[in-house]
Design an enzyme around this catalytic site. Structure first.
Site, PDB file in Angstrom:
ATOM      1  N   LYS A   1       0.824  -1.216   0.000  1.00  0.00           N
ATOM      2  CA  LYS A   1       0.000   0.000   0.000  1.00  0.00           C
ATOM      3  C   LYS A   1       0.855   1.262   0.000  1.00  0.00           C
ATOM      4  O   LYS A   1       0.413   2.313  -0.463  1.00  0.00           O
ATOM      5  CB  LYS A   1      -0.962   0.006   1.193  1.00  0.00           C
ATOM      6  CG  LYS A   1      -2.085  -0.989   1.030  1.00  0.00           C
ATOM      7  CD  LYS A   1      -3.194  -0.756   2.041  1.00  0.00           C
ATOM      8  CE  LYS A   1      -4.328  -1.757   1.829  1.00  0.00           C
ATOM      9  NZ  LYS A   1      -5.391  -1.633   2.805  1.00  0.00           N
TER      10      LYS A   1
ATOM     11  N   LYS B   1      -4.366 -11.676  -6.571  1.00  0.00           N
ATOM     12  CA  LYS B   1      -5.589 -11.717  -5.748  1.00  0.00           C
ATOM     13  C   LYS B   1      -6.659 -10.797  -6.327  1.00  0.00           C
ATOM     14  O   LYS B   1      -6.332  -9.709  -6.807  1.00  0.00           O
ATOM     15  CB  LYS B   1      -5.211 -11.254  -4.332  1.00  0.00           C
ATOM     16  CG  LYS B   1      -6.331 -11.363  -3.325  1.00  0.00           C
ATOM     17  CD  LYS B   1      -5.939 -10.756  -1.991  1.00  0.00           C
ATOM     18  CE  LYS B   1      -6.174  -9.255  -1.979  1.00  0.00           C
ATOM     19  NZ  LYS B   1      -6.240  -8.665  -0.625  1.00  0.00           N
TER      20      LYS B   1
ATOM     21  N   LYS C   1     -10.533  -5.075  -4.629  1.00  0.00           N
ATOM     22  CA  LYS C   1     -11.343  -3.912  -4.989  1.00  0.00           C
ATOM     23  C   LYS C   1     -10.472  -2.707  -5.289  1.00  0.00           C
ATOM     24  O   LYS C   1     -10.938  -1.724  -5.854  1.00  0.00           O
ATOM     25  CB  LYS C   1     -12.355  -3.609  -3.885  1.00  0.00           C
ATOM     26  CG  LYS C   1     -11.713  -3.387  -2.534  1.00  0.00           C
ATOM     27  CD  LYS C   1     -12.750  -3.481  -1.424  1.00  0.00           C
ATOM     28  CE  LYS C   1     -12.070  -3.452  -0.077  1.00  0.00           C
ATOM     29  NZ  LYS C   1     -12.873  -3.902   1.026  1.00  0.00           N
TER      30      LYS C   1
END
Ligand code: AMP
Ligand code: TRP
Length: 325
Positions: free
Chosen positions: A111, A192, A195
């Site tokens: 992230k 994976k 969203k």
């Protein structure tokens, strides 16, 4: 009865990966265990959020929990920021965690990658997650594969705390479903399903219309060859569709392999689209209905009250052993 705790962030749409890897199991668990489920809104603040969008996402996630069958009479369902003990315990645990171990978290590295400035909260996020879990004397944390490392960190912090201050925390264990722990992207079945992927064709949102679901599944990347068998290493695209199909239709992978023997990828995709639509449509209808009532606010108010009873006792215990007056 074991105490079960898990949480989901209200950040963006939920995908069928969140449902098959997490939410579906949450609903099953409440029948046999003491279950506590949280909408982790403080975690969602670790990356910039528009306030109106966040408010809507919190409500929609709460409605989704109810729509998939979480029953506020059977489970404690609440919003993290309604129980201030979470943020408070997180601070106390930050003083018991080390830069080295927190820096190893792969979700943080992913992230933070490419960002010029990284919020401190994004770094300490897993310590807040540890506080969530430890406040409720949790035995089991059902999560998808990606959360395993965070639960291990939580265990390490709890064991260190207990060693220093005595047996204050229950040491939790993660529980990863046998099937569906990692639903893969439709666009690149080696990644994976997430969203946060900028390409919506890579995921199925829980709120996607039937026509959109069909289109995404028909276009899903499959593998070379034509045999339909569960071989995640050589045929990750087909294996992913088989997993999604099996979980949505309550059939085993072996049953599906037998059913599709001699048939083509097109047949598998058509059938998978049908079972996904049949799974999502009733959930979508319920989410829309629930969002229009006050049932949601009532359930969350009661949930926060019940959560606080447990959380405040744990926090008092922690403060006392640490030497706070
Ligand atoms: P998040 O959306 O990151 O808050 O994740 C909520 C829950 O869904 C966590 O338990 C995740 O492990 C799980 N999850 C997220 N993505 C997937 C996926 N692609 N497959 C299976 N489980 C997932
Ligand atoms: N970090 C988790 C995720 O991204 C969400 C989460 C926060 C959580 N607190 C938790 C999951 C406690 C399990 C238990 O999916």
């Amino acid at each position: 009865m074991a105490r079960v705790f898990s949480g989901i962030q209200p950040s963006g749409v939920l995908t069928i990966g969140n449902y098959l890897g997490a939410l579906r199991h949450f609903a099953i668990k409440q029948e046999t265990e003491e279950t506590v489920y949280c909408i982790v809104d403080l975690h969602a603040l670790t990356l910039p959020k528009d306030p109106d969008a966040l408010r809507l996402q919190i409500r929609t996630l709460a409605a989704t929990y109810l729509a998939v069958g979480i029953d506020p009479l059977k489970s404690i369902l609440f919003v993290q920021s309604h129980v201030p003990e979470h943020a408070e315990l997180a601070w106390l645990l930050q003083c018991m965690s080390y830069m080295g171990e927190v820096s190893r978290m792969t979700q943080f590295k992913e992230k933070a990658e490419g960002k010029e400035s990284v919020p401190v909260g994004l770094f300490t996020y897993p310590v807040l997650q540890a506080a969530d879990i430890l406040l409720y004397d949790t035995n089991i944390v059902p999560v998808g594969e990606d959360q395993k490392q965070h639960i291990e960190l939580c265990r390490d912090i709890a064991m260190r705390f207990n060693q220093r201050f005595g047996n204050v925390f229950v040491i939790p264990e993660h529980q990863i479903p046998k099937l569906g722990a990692k639903i893969m992207s439709l666009e690149d079945p080696n990644k994976k399903m997430s969203k946060s992927n900028p390409n919506p064709a890579s995921y199925i949102s829980l709120m996607d219309e039937p026509s959109v679901v069909k289109k995404k599944i028909i276009r899903a990347v499959t593998d070379t060859g034509c045999e339909i068998k569960d071989d995640p290493e050589h045929k990750p695209g087909v294996a992913n569709l088989l997993t999604i199909n099996a979980l949505c239709s309550n059939r085993t992978i072996a049953e599906l392999e037998a059913l599709f023997a001699g048939k083509g990828y097109g047949d598998l995709k058509k059938d998978t689209a049908e079972v996904v639509v049949a799974t999502l449509s009733p959930i979508q209808d319920r989410v829309k209905d629930i969002l229009e009532t006050t049932e949601l606010e009532e359930a969350l108010t009661v949930g926060a009250e019940r959560a606080r009873v447990i959380a405040s006792q744990t926090l008092t215990r922690v403060k006392k052993v640490m030497g706070l007056l």
